[in-house]
Design a protein around this motif. Structure first.
Motif, short mmCIF file in Angstrom:
data_model
loop_
_atom_site.label_atom_id
_atom_site.label_comp_id
_atom_site.label_asym_id
_atom_site.label_seq_id
_atom_site.Cartn_x
_atom_site.Cartn_y
_atom_site.Cartn_z
N LEU A 137 0.82 -1.21 0.00
CA LEU A 137 0.00 0.00 0.00
C LEU A 137 0.86 1.26 0.00
CD1 LEU A 137 -2.77 -1.11 2.52
CD2 LEU A 137 -2.71 -1.34 0.05
N LEU A 138 2.04 1.18 0.59
CA LEU A 138 2.99 2.29 0.57
C LEU A 138 4.35 1.70 0.19
CD1 LEU A 138 3.61 5.27 1.04
CD2 LEU A 138 3.95 4.74 3.47
N PRO A 139 4.55 1.43 -1.10
CA PRO A 139 5.79 0.78 -1.56
C PRO A 139 7.02 1.62 -1.20
CG PRO A 139 4.13 0.80 -3.29
CD PRO A 139 3.62 1.69 -2.22
N PRO A 140 8.18 0.97 -1.06
CA PRO A 140 9.39 1.69 -0.64
C PRO A 140 9.73 2.92 -1.46
CG PRO A 140 9.75 -0.68 -0.55
CD PRO A 140 8.40 -0.48 -1.18
N GLU A 141 9.54 2.85 -2.78
CA GLU A 141 9.89 4.01 -3.61
C GLU A 141 9.01 5.21 -3.28
OE1 GLU A 141 7.36 1.14 -6.10
OE2 GLU A 141 9.06 1.02 -4.70
N LYS A 142 7.72 4.95 -3.04
CA LYS A 142 6.82 6.04 -2.65
C LYS A 142 7.12 6.50 -1.23
CE LYS A 142 1.96 7.36 -2.25
NZ LYS A 142 0.54 6.94 -2.39
N PRO A 191 -4.64 -10.17 6.81
CA PRO A 191 -4.18 -9.58 5.55
C PRO A 191 -5.04 -8.40 5.13
CG PRO A 191 -5.32 -11.65 5.15
CD PRO A 191 -5.18 -11.53 6.63
N GLN A 192 -4.44 -7.50 4.35
CA GLN A 192 -5.13 -6.29 3.90
C GLN A 192 -5.08 -6.25 2.38
OE1 GLN A 192 -3.79 -2.94 6.12
NE2 GLN A 192 -5.31 -1.54 5.29
N LYS A 193 -6.21 -5.91 1.77
CA LYS A 193 -6.31 -5.89 0.31
C LYS A 193 -5.28 -4.93 -0.28
CE LYS A 193 -9.61 -5.46 -3.48
NZ LYS A 193 -11.00 -5.14 -3.87
N GLY A 194 -4.55 -5.38 -1.26
CA GLY A 194 -3.55 -4.57 -1.93
C GLY A 194 -2.16 -4.68 -1.33
N ASP A 195 -2.06 -5.34 -0.17
CA ASP A 195 -0.77 -5.49 0.50
C ASP A 195 -0.01 -6.67 -0.10
OD1 ASP A 195 1.21 -4.85 2.28
OD2 ASP A 195 0.16 -5.60 4.06
N ARG A 196 1.27 -6.76 0.21
CA ARG A 196 2.09 -7.89 -0.18
C ARG A 196 2.34 -8.76 1.05
NH1 ARG A 196 7.24 -5.25 -2.95
NH2 ARG A 196 7.79 -7.44 -3.22
N PRO A 197 2.68 -10.03 0.87
CA PRO A 197 2.98 -10.88 2.04
C PRO A 197 4.31 -10.48 2.68
CG PRO A 197 3.36 -12.08 0.01
CD PRO A 197 2.72 -10.79 -0.40
#
Length: 250
Positions: free
Chosen positions: A174-179, A209-215
């Motif tokens: 949801l908040l990727p490292p680059e962002k 788990p949360q929708k849109g998240d990665r494991p």
């Protein structure tokens, strides 16, 4: 078509539209409930647990400061107990704040309510995701130390000068490292910014788990310990101490 039929069709369409709106609202506003491990974390901790109007208090024997923590959107506050109960055990009164409809921006004053209930304790605010946005706004306006989990301020605070710890996950969908790196530029220049290896967005709590998240790529217990270590290092570095109780006159 007669007026009666038109009215009937209008009423049916309005009813169907209302059902659709209610369904969408239920989907997007349904709470993300804490897992059983959150309640277990409270049972294992040597803390007094107290319900207050503004949140759930985790109270150690002799607290030195108050950490008021805003939950992520729709997340049950209890979900952060596995991460923050050990922080309370280390001597910090932690309040897992309750916010209206699970949206921290609707209850930004909650941390100040907690502070009013514990006026002698220095206040630190924190939050996860949307809860961090509310915490950042309050920290900026009050000059308070700030702890962010997978979050960033809405406004540019890069010219401000108050202590900040910002934790992000390398596996956050949801908040990727680059962002996250881009948004971290909004923080005060003295902020400590840490990317926890293997951590995802939902891994800051225990709500599933949360929708849109990665494991996550590491066991969550190990991730929680790393988060706790960073939080405690930050709090200890603030040098906060509750004032000594007044001496009784003899």
């Amino acid at each position: 078509m007669s007026a009666k039929k038109l009215l009937l069709l209008f009423l049916v369409a309005a009813f169907l539209l209302a059902l659709a709106v209610a369904g969408v609202a239920h989907y997007f506003l349904r709470p993300l409930k804490a897992e059983a491990v959150a309640q277990e974390a409270l049972k294992q901790a040597g803390l007094e647990v107290r319900e207050a109007s503004y949140g759930l208090e985790l109270i150690p024997r002799a607290p030195t400061a108050l950490l008021a923590f805003y939950p992520g959107a729709r997340v049950e506050p209890l979900a952060y107990a596995p991460v923050l109960a050990p922080v309370a055990e280390a001597g910090y009164l932690v309040v897992l704040l309750k916010v209206p409809s699970g949206i921290a921006l609707l209850g930004k004053e909650r941390a100040l309510e907690a502070k009013a209930a514990h006026p002698t304790l220095p206040l630190v605010v924190g939050g996860h995701s949307l809860g961090g946005v509310a915490a950042a706004e309050l920290a900026a306006s009050e000059g308070l130390p700030l702890i962010l989990f997978a979050s960033y301020p809405e406004k540019d605070l890069s010219q401000e000068n108050f202590p900040v710890l910002a934790l992000f996950g390398t596996e956050d969908g949801l908040l990727p490292p680059e962002k996250a790196r881009e948004k971290a530029r909004l923080l005060p220049k003295n902020a400590r910014v840490v990317f926890v290896e293997g951590l995802n967005h939902a891994g800051f709590g225990a709500y599933g788990p949360q929708k849109g998240d990665r494991p996550a790529r590491r066991p969550r217990e190990a991730l929680w310990r790393e988060i706790q270590e960073e939080v405690l290092l930050f709090l200890e570095g603030l040098g906060l101490e509750a004032p000594a109780p007044p001496q009784a006159h003899r």
